[in-house]
Design a protein around this motif. Structure first.
Motif, PDB file in Angstrom:
ATOM      1  N   ASP A  61      51.648  38.025  34.316  1.00 48.17           N
ATOM      2  CA  ASP A  61      51.288  36.774  34.987  1.00 48.17           C
ATOM      3  C   ASP A  61      50.118  36.106  34.279  1.00 48.17           C
ATOM      4  OD1 ASP A  61      50.766  34.740  36.773  1.00 48.17           O
ATOM      5  OD2 ASP A  61      50.753  36.025  38.544  1.00 48.17           O
ATOM      6  N   SER A  62      50.319  34.873  33.868  1.00 47.75           N
ATOM      7  CA  SER A  62      49.270  34.105  33.196  1.00 47.75           C
ATOM      8  C   SER A  62      49.014  32.787  33.907  1.00 47.75           C
ATOM      9  CB  SER A  62      49.669  33.829  31.737  1.00 47.75           C
ATOM     10  OG  SER A  62      49.874  35.025  31.028  1.00 47.75           O
ATOM     11  N   SER A  63      49.419  32.719  35.189  1.00 49.81           N
ATOM     12  CA  SER A  63      49.357  31.453  35.919  1.00 49.81           C
ATOM     13  C   SER A  63      47.990  31.166  36.514  1.00 49.81           C
ATOM     14  CB  SER A  63      50.393  31.468  37.052  1.00 49.81           C
ATOM     15  OG  SER A  63      50.104  32.507  37.992  1.00 49.81           O
ATOM     16  N   MET A  64      47.094  32.157  36.538  1.00 49.34           N
ATOM     17  CA  MET A  64      45.785  31.954  37.156  1.00 49.34           C
ATOM     18  C   MET A  64      44.951  30.977  36.329  1.00 49.34           C
ATOM     19  SD  MET A  64      46.496  35.074  35.755  1.00 49.34           S
ATOM     20  CE  MET A  64      46.748  36.063  37.209  1.00 49.34           C
ATOM     21  N   PRO A  65      44.110  30.148  36.969  1.00 47.28           N
ATOM     22  CA  PRO A  65      43.342  29.130  36.249  1.00 47.28           C
ATOM     23  C   PRO A  65      42.273  29.714  35.340  1.00 47.28           C
ATOM     24  CG  PRO A  65      42.673  29.213  38.552  1.00 47.28           C
ATOM     25  CD  PRO A  65      43.888  30.076  38.425  1.00 47.28           C
ATOM     26  N   GLU A  66      41.823  30.922  35.614  1.00 49.36           N
ATOM     27  CA  GLU A  66      40.848  31.590  34.760  1.00 49.36           C
ATOM     28  C   GLU A  66      41.075  33.087  34.838  1.00 49.36           C
ATOM     29  OE1 GLU A  66      37.026  30.425  36.144  1.00 49.36           O
ATOM     30  OE2 GLU A  66      37.305  31.208  38.158  1.00 49.36           O
ATOM     31  N   PHE A  67      40.520  33.806  33.878  1.00 45.34           N
ATOM     32  CA  PHE A  67      40.795  35.235  33.769  1.00 45.34           C
ATOM     33  C   PHE A  67      39.500  36.016  33.897  1.00 45.34           C
ATOM     34  CE2 PHE A  67      43.916  32.862  31.329  1.00 45.34           C
ATOM     35  CZ  PHE A  67      45.089  33.271  31.946  1.00 45.34           C
ATOM     36  N   ASP A  68      39.465  36.877  34.901  1.00 44.92           N
ATOM     37  CA  ASP A  68      38.276  37.654  35.223  1.00 44.92           C
ATOM     38  C   ASP A  68      38.509  39.099  34.802  1.00 44.92           C
ATOM     39  OD1 ASP A  68      36.112  38.976  36.383  1.00 44.92           O
ATOM     40  OD2 ASP A  68      36.087  37.663  38.126  1.00 44.92           O
ATOM     41  N   GLY A  69      37.673  39.596  33.899  1.00 43.63           N
ATOM     42  CA  GLY A  69      37.810  40.955  33.429  1.00 43.63           C
ATOM     43  C   GLY A  69      37.712  41.989  34.527  1.00 43.63           C
ATOM     44  N   GLN A  70      37.120  41.631  35.652  1.00 45.90           N
ATOM     45  CA  GLN A  70      37.016  42.553  36.775  1.00 45.90           C
ATOM     46  C   GLN A  70      38.375  42.844  37.409  1.00 45.90           C
ATOM     47  OE1 GLN A  70      33.866  43.929  37.980  1.00 45.90           O
ATOM     48  NE2 GLN A  70      33.292  43.206  35.946  1.00 45.90           N
ATOM     49  N   ASP A  71      39.382  42.010  37.108  1.00 49.61           N
ATOM     50  CA  ASP A  71      40.719  42.218  37.661  1.00 49.61           C
ATOM     51  C   ASP A  71      41.554  43.188  36.825  1.00 49.61           C
ATOM     52  OD1 ASP A  71      40.302  40.382  39.748  1.00 49.61           O
ATOM     53  OD2 ASP A  71      40.924  38.695  38.488  1.00 49.61           O
ATOM     54  N   PHE A  72      41.170  43.410  35.586  1.00 54.24           N
ATOM     55  CA  PHE A  72      41.999  44.209  34.684  1.00 54.24           C
ATOM     56  C   PHE A  72      42.201  45.658  35.139  1.00 54.24           C
ATOM     57  CE2 PHE A  72      40.728  41.345  30.865  1.00 54.24           C
ATOM     58  CZ  PHE A  72      41.625  40.382  31.274  1.00 54.24           C
ATOM     59  N   PRO A  73      41.176  46.349  35.634  1.00 56.18           N
ATOM     60  CA  PRO A  73      41.425  47.722  36.086  1.00 56.18           C
ATOM     61  C   PRO A  73      42.509  47.801  37.161  1.00 56.18           C
ATOM     62  CG  PRO A  73      39.069  47.324  35.886  1.00 56.18           C
ATOM     63  CD  PRO A  73      39.742  46.000  35.718  1.00 56.18           C
ATOM     64  N   GLY A  74      42.544  46.815  38.052  1.00 55.10           N
ATOM     65  CA  GLY A  74      43.579  46.788  39.087  1.00 55.10           C
ATOM     66  C   GLY A  74      44.967  46.630  38.506  1.00 55.10           C
ATOM     67  N   ASP A  75      45.067  45.919  37.380  1.00 57.15           N
ATOM     68  CA  ASP A  75      46.368  45.785  36.723  1.00 57.15           C
ATOM     69  C   ASP A  75      46.874  47.144  36.261  1.00 57.15           C
ATOM     70  OD1 ASP A  75      45.934  43.085  37.111  1.00 57.15           O
ATOM     71  OD2 ASP A  75      45.455  42.663  35.012  1.00 57.15           O
ATOM     72  N   LEU A  76      45.978  47.944  35.715  1.00 56.00           N
ATOM     73  CA  LEU A  76      46.358  49.285  35.254  1.00 56.00           C
ATOM     74  C   LEU A  76      46.703  50.191  36.424  1.00 56.00           C
ATOM     75  CD1 LEU A  76      43.656  49.847  32.485  1.00 56.00           C
ATOM     76  CD2 LEU A  76      45.953  48.868  32.263  1.00 56.00           C
ATOM     77  N   ILE A  77      45.913  50.106  37.486  1.00 53.07           N
ATOM     78  CA  ILE A  77      46.180  50.936  38.664  1.00 53.07           C
ATOM     79  C   ILE A  77      47.536  50.584  39.269  1.00 53.07           C
ATOM     80  CG2 ILE A  77      45.419  51.385  41.034  1.00 53.07           C
ATOM     81  CD1 ILE A  77      42.518  51.109  39.954  1.00 53.07           C
ATOM     82  N   ALA A  78      47.908  49.308  39.229  1.00 49.83           N
ATOM     83  CA  ALA A  78      49.217  48.902  39.746  1.00 49.83           C
ATOM     84  C   ALA A  78      50.344  49.592  38.985  1.00 49.83           C
ATOM     85  CB  ALA A  78      49.370  47.380  39.647  1.00 49.83           C
ATOM     86  N   VAL A  79      50.199  49.731  37.680  1.00 47.96           N
ATOM     87  CA  VAL A  79      51.214  50.408  36.868  1.00 47.96           C
ATOM     88  C   VAL A  79      51.222  51.903  37.168  1.00 47.96           C
ATOM     89  CG1 VAL A  79      51.925  50.969  34.514  1.00 47.96           C
ATOM     90  CG2 VAL A  79      51.132  48.657  35.062  1.00 47.96           C
ATOM     91  N   LEU A  80      50.043  52.500  37.266  1.00 46.53           N
ATOM     92  CA  LEU A  80      49.961  53.928  37.597  1.00 46.53           C
ATOM     93  C   LEU A  80      50.675  54.231  38.900  1.00 46.53           C
ATOM     94  CD1 LEU A  80      46.194  54.627  36.761  1.00 46.53           C
ATOM     95  CD2 LEU A  80      48.171  55.303  35.385  1.00 46.53           C
ATOM     96  N   GLU A  81      50.495  53.356  39.884  1.00 40.47           N
ATOM     97  CA  GLU A  81      51.103  53.574  41.187  1.00 40.47           C
ATOM     98  C   GLU A  81      52.597  53.266  41.171  1.00 40.47           C
ATOM     99  OE1 GLU A  81      48.676  51.204  43.767  1.00 40.47           O
ATOM    100  OE2 GLU A  81      47.185  52.811  44.020  1.00 40.47           O
TER     101      GLU A  81
END
Length: 259
Positions: A61-81
């Motif tokens: 997903d690249s639709s967000m108006p800006e990209f916050d590095g604080q969100d990246f760990p959650g992206d990885l956790i989503a894949v782990l789960e």
């Protein structure tokens, strides 16, 4: 096409190859899941190899108006789960190492170890922050490509150099777009007390983060490990895949399974 939904609803693209102990690779600012082609092909016969696109990169997903590095760990956790992965080695490259370390600290039940490739993982420590700033001040004097690949590789491998440059054109997010990447980084005490095993994975000739700085981080983080690839630059996964892959195998095999 595997998609994992992050906690805030972002769709995160990932791929899973092979079988065996799990290695999940996290790309840097100019990469995406396909940057690991030389790792997937070499390791999938012995390991479960997972690659992922952080939000703003590749097919995620690249639709967000800006990209916050604080969100990246959650992206990885989503894949782990999504894949119910456990006893995972997270391997982060550059900015990907920051996300990998935070994901590991957040989910030590799923992540046993993390390899910080050419990065200190956003570690919050005054001495290390000063060393990193000094290294970056020297790095910015070089053209961007010279920070990442050696001159000799650029000369001898023009096709692979061109492909390396093209990888970033598939991304919406750029390094300049990333906010809060290293904000609120973990302390040494947090890392040590987590029980997650940490490897500092360094290239001997990295022009972005010096080997001396990485060695100092290793000294300060008690119980951490240091793996140095001789003669390797910042993007050693691309330029020296044989030596890089051997280092990853060594780390994965040294990783103790949780009791």
């Amino acid at each position: 096409m595997p998609i994992a939904a992050s906690a805030d609803g972002a769709d995160i693209y990932y791929e899973r190859h092979g079988a065996g102990p799990v290695i999940l690779f996290v790309h840097g600012s100019g990469g995406h899941h396909a940057a690991w082609w030389q790792q997937v092909a070499a390791l999938r016969d012995r390991f479960t190899v997972v690659t992922v696109d952080l939000r703003g990169f590749g097919k995620s997903d690249s639709s967000m108006p800006e990209f916050d590095g604080q969100d990246f760990p959650g992206d990885l956790i989503a894949v782990l789960e999504a894949e119910d992965l456990r006893d995972v080695l997270l391997v982060g490259q550059s900015i990907g190492a920051v996300a990998a370390l935070r994901a590991a600290l957040n989910r030590p039940d799923r992540v046993s170890g993390v390899a910080l490739g050419h990065s200190l993982g956003g570690l919050d420590h005054p001495e290390l922050s000063e060393l990193v700033a000094t290294d970056r001040a020297e790095a910015v004097k070089l053209p961007v490509l010279d920070r990442l690949l050696s001159k000799s590789f650029q000369t001898s491998q023009p096709a692979l150099t061109f492909l390396f440059q093209q990888m970033g054109t598939f991304n919406v997010a750029k390094m300049a777009d990333l906010r809060n990447l290293s904000a609120n980084g973990p302390s040494i005490d947090e890392i040590v007390s987590s029980g997650v095993q940490v490897w500092f994975l360094a290239g001997e000739t990295d022009a972005v983060l010096s080997l001396a700085t990485v060695r100092r981080a290793h000294e300060l983080v008690k119980g951490s490990h240091l793996e140095v690839v001789p003669g390797a630059p910042h993007s050693m996964y691309w330029e020296a895949p044989g030596d890089y892959n051997a280092a990853i195998v060594k780390i994965r095999e040294a990783l103790r399974c949780p009791s």
